[in-house]
Scaffold this motif. Structure first.
Motif, PDB file in Angstrom:
ATOM      1  N   LEU A   6       5.138  14.173  -7.945  1.00 11.69           N
ATOM      2  CA  LEU A   6       6.353  14.816  -7.434  1.00 11.69           C
ATOM      3  C   LEU A   6       7.168  13.807  -6.621  1.00 11.69           C
ATOM      4  O   LEU A   6       8.392  13.759  -6.723  1.00 11.69           O
ATOM      5  CB  LEU A   6       5.985  16.040  -6.592  1.00 11.69           C
ATOM      6  CG  LEU A   6       7.134  16.835  -5.994  1.00 11.69           C
ATOM      7  CD1 LEU A   6       8.168  17.227  -7.043  1.00 11.69           C
ATOM      8  CD2 LEU A   6       6.611  18.083  -5.295  1.00 11.69           C
ATOM      9  N   LYS A   7       6.472  12.961  -5.861  1.00  6.69           N
ATOM     10  CA  LYS A   7       7.169  11.961  -5.055  1.00  6.69           C
ATOM     11  C   LYS A   7       7.919  10.969  -5.963  1.00  6.69           C
ATOM     12  O   LYS A   7       9.079  10.628  -5.701  1.00  6.69           O
ATOM     13  CB  LYS A   7       6.170  11.221  -4.160  1.00  6.69           C
ATOM     14  CG  LYS A   7       6.827  10.243  -3.207  1.00  6.69           C
ATOM     15  CD  LYS A   7       5.786   9.585  -2.319  1.00  6.69           C
ATOM     16  CE  LYS A   7       6.389   8.482  -1.476  1.00  6.69           C
ATOM     17  NZ  LYS A   7       5.358   7.796  -0.678  1.00  6.69           N
ATOM     18  N   GLN A   8       7.278  10.529  -7.047  1.00  5.65           N
ATOM     19  CA  GLN A   8       7.938   9.614  -7.994  1.00  5.65           C
ATOM     20  C   GLN A   8       9.145  10.288  -8.642  1.00  5.65           C
ATOM     21  O   GLN A   8      10.184   9.656  -8.835  1.00  5.65           O
ATOM     22  CB  GLN A   8       6.949   9.160  -9.081  1.00  5.65           C
ATOM     23  CG  GLN A   8       5.891   8.205  -8.579  1.00  5.65           C
ATOM     24  CD  GLN A   8       4.759   8.020  -9.579  1.00  5.65           C
ATOM     25  OE1 GLN A   8       4.438   8.921 -10.348  1.00  5.65           O
ATOM     26  NE2 GLN A   8       4.133   6.849  -9.549  1.00  5.65           N
ATOM     27  N   THR A   9       9.003  11.563  -8.959  1.00 11.50           N
ATOM     28  CA  THR A   9      10.105  12.323  -9.548  1.00 11.50           C
ATOM     29  C   THR A   9      11.282  12.378  -8.577  1.00 11.50           C
ATOM     30  O   THR A   9      12.431  12.159  -8.972  1.00 11.50           O
ATOM     31  CB  THR A   9       9.646  13.758  -9.913  1.00 11.50           C
ATOM     32  OG1 THR A   9       8.547  13.661 -10.821  1.00 11.50           O
ATOM     33  CG2 THR A   9      10.753  14.558 -10.554  1.00 11.50           C
ATOM     34  N   LEU A  10      10.987  12.659  -7.305  1.00  7.55           N
ATOM     35  CA  LEU A  10      12.052  12.713  -6.286  1.00  7.55           C
ATOM     36  C   LEU A  10      12.757  11.359  -6.186  1.00  7.55           C
ATOM     37  O   LEU A  10      13.987  11.296  -6.133  1.00  7.55           O
ATOM     38  CB  LEU A  10      11.471  13.108  -4.919  1.00  7.55           C
ATOM     39  CG  LEU A  10      10.997  14.562  -4.765  1.00  7.55           C
ATOM     40  CD1 LEU A  10      10.164  14.731  -3.501  1.00  7.55           C
ATOM     41  CD2 LEU A  10      12.159  15.533  -4.765  1.00  7.55           C
ATOM     42  N   LYS A  11      11.975  10.267  -6.194  1.00  8.92           N
ATOM     43  CA  LYS A  11      12.566   8.920  -6.089  1.00  8.92           C
ATOM     44  C   LYS A  11      13.424   8.600  -7.313  1.00  8.92           C
ATOM     45  O   LYS A  11      14.527   8.055  -7.183  1.00  8.92           O
ATOM     46  CB  LYS A  11      11.460   7.860  -5.947  1.00  8.92           C
ATOM     47  CG  LYS A  11      10.887   7.795  -4.560  1.00  8.92           C
ATOM     48  CD  LYS A  11       9.835   6.701  -4.455  1.00  8.92           C
ATOM     49  CE  LYS A  11       9.384   6.540  -3.018  1.00  8.92           C
ATOM     50  NZ  LYS A  11       8.300   5.563  -2.892  1.00  8.92           N
ATOM     51  N   SER A  12      12.916   8.948  -8.472  1.00  9.42           N
ATOM     52  CA  SER A  12      13.640   8.699  -9.719  1.00  9.42           C
ATOM     53  C   SER A  12      14.942   9.510  -9.755  1.00  9.42           C
ATOM     54  O   SER A  12      16.001   8.999 -10.131  1.00  9.42           O
ATOM     55  CB  SER A  12      12.729   9.061 -10.893  1.00  9.42           C
ATOM     56  OG  SER A  12      13.472   9.296 -12.046  1.00  9.42           O
ATOM     57  N   ASP A  13      14.868  10.775  -9.325  1.00  7.53           N
ATOM     58  CA  ASP A  13      16.052  11.631  -9.283  1.00  7.53           C
ATOM     59  C   ASP A  13      17.057  11.126  -8.250  1.00  7.53           C
ATOM     60  O   ASP A  13      18.261  11.254  -8.445  1.00  7.53           O
ATOM     61  CB  ASP A  13      15.658  13.084  -9.001  1.00  7.53           C
ATOM     62  CG  ASP A  13      14.926  13.717 -10.178  1.00  7.53           C
ATOM     63  OD1 ASP A  13      14.815  13.071 -11.243  1.00  7.53           O
ATOM     64  OD2 ASP A  13      14.459  14.862 -10.034  1.00  7.53           O
ATOM     65  N   LEU A  14      16.560  10.544  -7.154  1.00  5.89           N
ATOM     66  CA  LEU A  14      17.442   9.969  -6.138  1.00  5.89           C
ATOM     67  C   LEU A  14      18.234   8.809  -6.746  1.00  5.89           C
ATOM     68  O   LEU A  14      19.455   8.725  -6.583  1.00  5.89           O
ATOM     69  CB  LEU A  14      16.638   9.483  -4.924  1.00  5.89           C
ATOM     70  CG  LEU A  14      17.423   8.688  -3.865  1.00  5.89           C
ATOM     71  CD1 LEU A  14      18.576   9.501  -3.297  1.00  5.89           C
ATOM     72  CD2 LEU A  14      16.507   8.217  -2.755  1.00  5.89           C
ATOM     73  N   THR A  15      17.555   7.952  -7.486  1.00  6.45           N
ATOM     74  CA  THR A  15      18.227   6.820  -8.142  1.00  6.45           C
ATOM     75  C   THR A  15      19.307   7.322  -9.089  1.00  6.45           C
ATOM     76  O   THR A  15      20.437   6.817  -9.079  1.00  6.45           O
ATOM     77  CB  THR A  15      17.192   5.957  -8.907  1.00  6.45           C
ATOM     78  OG1 THR A  15      16.171   5.568  -7.984  1.00  6.45           O
ATOM     79  CG2 THR A  15      17.816   4.723  -9.496  1.00  6.45           C
ATOM     80  N   SER A  16      18.991   8.337  -9.889  1.00  4.69           N
ATOM     81  CA  SER A  16      19.969   8.921 -10.815  1.00  4.69           C
ATOM     82  C   SER A  16      21.158   9.508 -10.067  1.00  4.69           C
ATOM     83  O   SER A  16      22.314   9.331 -10.488  1.00  4.69           O
ATOM     84  CB  SER A  16      19.330  10.027 -11.653  1.00  4.69           C
ATOM     85  OG  SER A  16      18.217   9.529 -12.352  1.00  4.69           O
TER      86      SER A  16
END
Length: 153
Positions: A6-16
């Protein structure tokens, strides 16, 4: 390939969100990741949070937005309330789908039957049994109300 945490998803979504110049999403995800980091360094030693722990942080952040929006509404500050709701909407995408009142009432009734609790004195017992079954799919106030209804009924 392993599933993203979930943390990686949040980081990836932040970049997007940053690339898309989406201010609300970017700000909300930044604050949420900051809250996750704070939780990771809060204990005696720094550690990586599990998905469940990260989800609890997201739930807490969503609750803050919901409460702030209500407070701003009460103070006739519509533009601030809207900002909080926009951030809440971003966070809700990461939360498990919420239980309906009917589903919540059914879980509360089952928990009352399971504990054999009677009257409001049994509320704590019932909450202990019902909370893990709900796992972030309903806010505490809604759960407590359903348990009260089940105990009264």
């Amino acid at each position: 390939m392993s599933r993203m945490t979930l943390k990686q998803t949040l980081k990836s979504d932040l970049t997007s969100a940053m690339k898309a110049r989406d201010k609300v999403r970017t700000g909300t995800l930044r604050m949420t990741l900051s809250a996750v980091t704070n939780a990771e360094v809060a204990g005696a030693e720094v550690r990586e949070l599990s998905d469940d722990e990260v989800l609890k942080v997201v739930i807490k952040e969503a609750k803050k937005r919901r409460e702030a929006a209500t407070a701003y509404d009460d103070a006739n500050r519509a533009e601030l309330a809207e900002q909080e709701r926009a951030e809440l909407e971003v966070l809700e995408a990461y939360l498990p789908s919420q239980l309906s009142d009917e589903e919540l009432d059914a879980l509360a009734k089952d928990a009352v039957a399971e504990t054999g609790a009677t009257g409001m004195a049994g509320m704590g017992q019932v909450m202990k049994v019902v909370q893990p079954k709900i796992a972030g799919r309903a806010e505490g106030g809604r759960v407590a109300a359903a348990v009260k209804r089940a105990l009264a009924g």
